[in-house]
Design an enzyme around this catalytic site. Structure first.
Site, PDB file in Angstrom:
ATOM      1  N   GLU A 161      83.695  49.100  29.205  1.00 45.65           N
ATOM      2  CA  GLU A 161      83.394  49.249  27.773  1.00 45.65           C
ATOM      3  C   GLU A 161      84.616  49.136  26.864  1.00 45.65           C
ATOM      4  O   GLU A 161      85.049  50.139  26.278  1.00 45.65           O
ATOM      5  CB  GLU A 161      82.638  50.557  27.523  1.00 45.65           C
ATOM      6  CG  GLU A 161      81.285  50.564  28.185  1.00 45.65           C
ATOM      7  CD  GLU A 161      80.367  51.686  27.690  1.00 45.65           C
ATOM      8  OE1 GLU A 161      80.772  52.458  26.817  1.00 45.65           O
ATOM      9  OE2 GLU A 161      79.236  51.765  28.185  1.00 45.65           O
ATOM     10  N   GLU A 355      75.580  50.152  34.093  1.00 42.73           N
ATOM     11  CA  GLU A 355      75.184  51.511  33.697  1.00 42.73           C
ATOM     12  C   GLU A 355      73.865  51.442  32.955  1.00 42.73           C
ATOM     13  O   GLU A 355      73.659  50.536  32.136  1.00 42.73           O
ATOM     14  CB  GLU A 355      76.194  52.147  32.729  1.00 42.73           C
ATOM     15  CG  GLU A 355      77.474  52.600  33.346  1.00 42.73           C
ATOM     16  CD  GLU A 355      78.414  53.246  32.333  1.00 42.73           C
ATOM     17  OE1 GLU A 355      77.938  53.808  31.317  1.00 42.73           O
ATOM     18  OE2 GLU A 355      79.631  53.173  32.559  1.00 42.73           O
TER      19      GLU A 355
HETATM   20  C1  GAL Z   1      79.090  54.866  28.724  1.00 42.40           C
HETATM   21  C2  GAL Z   1      80.317  55.243  29.531  1.00 42.40           C
HETATM   22  C3  GAL Z   1      80.064  56.286  30.561  1.00 42.40           C
HETATM   23  C4  GAL Z   1      79.052  57.334  30.164  1.00 42.40           C
HETATM   24  C5  GAL Z   1      77.831  56.741  29.500  1.00 42.40           C
HETATM   25  C6  GAL Z   1      76.842  57.723  28.919  1.00 42.40           C
HETATM   26  O1  GAL Z   1      79.499  54.540  27.420  1.00 42.40           O
HETATM   27  O2  GAL Z   1      80.848  54.109  30.167  1.00 42.40           O
HETATM   28  O3  GAL Z   1      81.292  56.791  30.952  1.00 42.40           O
HETATM   29  O4  GAL Z   1      79.602  58.371  29.525  1.00 42.40           O
HETATM   30  O5  GAL Z   1      78.193  55.860  28.480  1.00 42.40           O
HETATM   31  O6  GAL Z   1      77.133  58.002  27.592  1.00 42.40           O
END
Ligand code: GAL
Length: 451
Positions: A161, A355
């Site tokens: 990110e 993710e």
């Molecule tokens: C993303 C991040 C993660 C986690 C997730 C939930 O932005 O890469 O580390 O925190 O969001 O908010």
């Protein structure tokens, strides 16, 4: 059903789960510093204990094994493996080697993120991504990691990110290091970040046989609300657009065009004429070396339609629209259909969802279990959409965020995304109902059985 060999995984990141921030020679990261300042973290917590994964990594792997995943995405803490004199810290290296060996025992494939936001503070003190020295420092770090994990890890994600690193870290300043940059500094930091990615790609290719490499940005796609092809086209264009006056450091194409298309978008040169960093042909070649996957972190999206004059308009969410327990997370499953489709259309590389997950209100019930039907519903809805798009374009994998409840950055320990509940006082780990649900999906190879 997803294809045979589909990557089913769960994801975490070092600062969010490891704890043990002061032992075995780990040096301070920008997140340790950021947490020290009162008011930065919602509940005043930090990453010093969290899930204790530095100590309990064998239990982490057991939980992954019982979850039935074939892959685990985790990150390396730069400050655990490299000390303040830029020397290797053998203890830190040993930890990640042990973790990978444990994963191998259970045939779980490691997917290693090299940079998930926890820059060592001493490097930030030199200027972080604004100082060209970062290129050498990051290259050294990547060289050390890839050599010491050689034979154990072949899948690397260079940077997680970039939007949060630059936009949240230097524009909203809600994330570490919380240092405001002007436009000129922003673009320079972005360019150096992309060059760091490029150097990492060269080093991984050199050091790791049969490597796979990706870069994991995030995005919040525009979802067309009907089948009108003009609406689709406008959503696509907006998804890749850049607007100097609105959150440009949070955009998709400013990072992914140089990597996948070999140059920044035209709009970038037009809008930022007065603040451009030095961009050479060699830089662009470095940045755009071929990589294997488009990784993408996708949690939500926004719905769009056309007004009577044919202009694209965002539809507000209805009052009471389904949402998670964090303000930005509306449940918009079509995001897992449209984002991969848009990305593939532009960049023509297989997609892996690095993710996706739901923040929910989870606690241990009187019966000793953690019931999280909303998360089950979320996973089901999103995987149905991913399954749909996987019939049209190559989709290689899905990582649920996160294996555990963990330190949710500026929201601290109050926000829970995990498949496994963590009691932060006792470190008791309790798999939630969704853990078993996801396990069964993996066993069956997909969600079609539900339909
Ligand atoms: C993303 C991040 C993660 C986690 C997730 C939930 O932005 O890469 O580390 O925190 O969001 O908010």
């Amino acid at each position: 059903m997803f294809k045979k060999g589909f990557i089913f995984g769960a994801a975490t990141a070092a600062y969010q789960i490891e704890g043990s921030t002061n032992i075995d020679g780990r040096v301070k990261s920008i997140w340790d510093t950021f947490c020290e300042k009162k008011g930065n973290i919602l509940d005043g917590s930090d990453g010093s204990i969290v899930c204790n994964s530095y100590k309990d990594y064998k239990d982490d792997v057991r939980l992954l094994h019982e979850l039935n995943v074939n892959s685990y995405r985790f990150s390396i803490a730069w400050g655990r493996v490299i000390d303040e004199n830029n020397q290797i810290n053998p203890k830190g290296i040993e930890y990640y080697q042990n973790l990978c060996k444990e994963l191998k025992k259970y045939n779980i494939e490691p997917y290693v993120t090299l940079y998930h936001w926890d820059m060592p503070q001493w490097i930030m003190d030199k200027g972080g991504f604004l100082n060209d020295e970062i290129l050498e420092l990051f290259s050294h770090y990547v060289d050390v990691v890839t050599k010491s994990l050689n034979g154990l890890v072949k899948n690397y994600i260079t940077i997680n990110e970039p939007q949060c690193i630059i936009f949240m870290g230097h524009d909203t300043c809600l994330f570490a290091p919380g240092i405001k940059y002007n436009d000129k500094e922003m673009l320079k930091a972005i360019h150096n970040l992309l060059k760091c990615h490029g150097h990492a790609v060269s080093i991984i290719r050199k050091n790791v046989k049969n490597s796979t490499i990706g870069f994991a940005p995030c995005s919040r796609p525009m979802i067309p609300t009907n089948n009108n092809p003009i609406l689709y086209k406008k959503c696509y264009e907006k998804y890749f657009s850049i607007n100097r006056n609105f959150e440009y450091a949070n955009s998709v194409s400013i990072y992914s065009d140089p990597i996948f298309l070999g140059d920044y978008p035209k709009e970038y040169y037009l809008q930022f004429k007065d603040v451009l960093p030095t961009i050479t042909k060699e830089d662009l070649e470095l940045i755009s070396q071929p990589i294997d996957y488009i990784y993408q972190n996708i949690y939500t999206g926004n719905y769009y339609s056309l007004d009577k004059d044919g202009n694209l308009i965002q539809n507000p969410f209805d009052f009471g629209f389904r949402e998670g327990n964090i303000d930005w997370l509306q449940v918009v499953p079509e995001a897992l259909y449209y984002a991969p489709k848009f990305l593939y259309e532009r960049y023509k590389k297989p997609i892996i969802i690095s993710e996706n997950g739901l923040c929910n209100v989870d606690f241990v019930s009187l019966d000793g279990h953690v019931h999280d039907p909303q998360r089950i519903d979320y996973i089901e809805r999103y995987l149905i959409e991913l399954d749909k798009v996987a019939k049209e374009i190559p989709v290689e994998g899905y990582f649920y965020w996160s294996l555990f409840d963990n330190f949710e950055w500026n929201s601290g320990l109050r926000k829970r995304f995990g498949l496994v509940h963590v009691d932060y006082k006792t470190n008791k780990r309790t798999p939630k109902d969704s853990y078993y649900f996801y396990r069964d999906i993996i066993k069956r190879g997909g969600v079609n059985w539900i339909l």
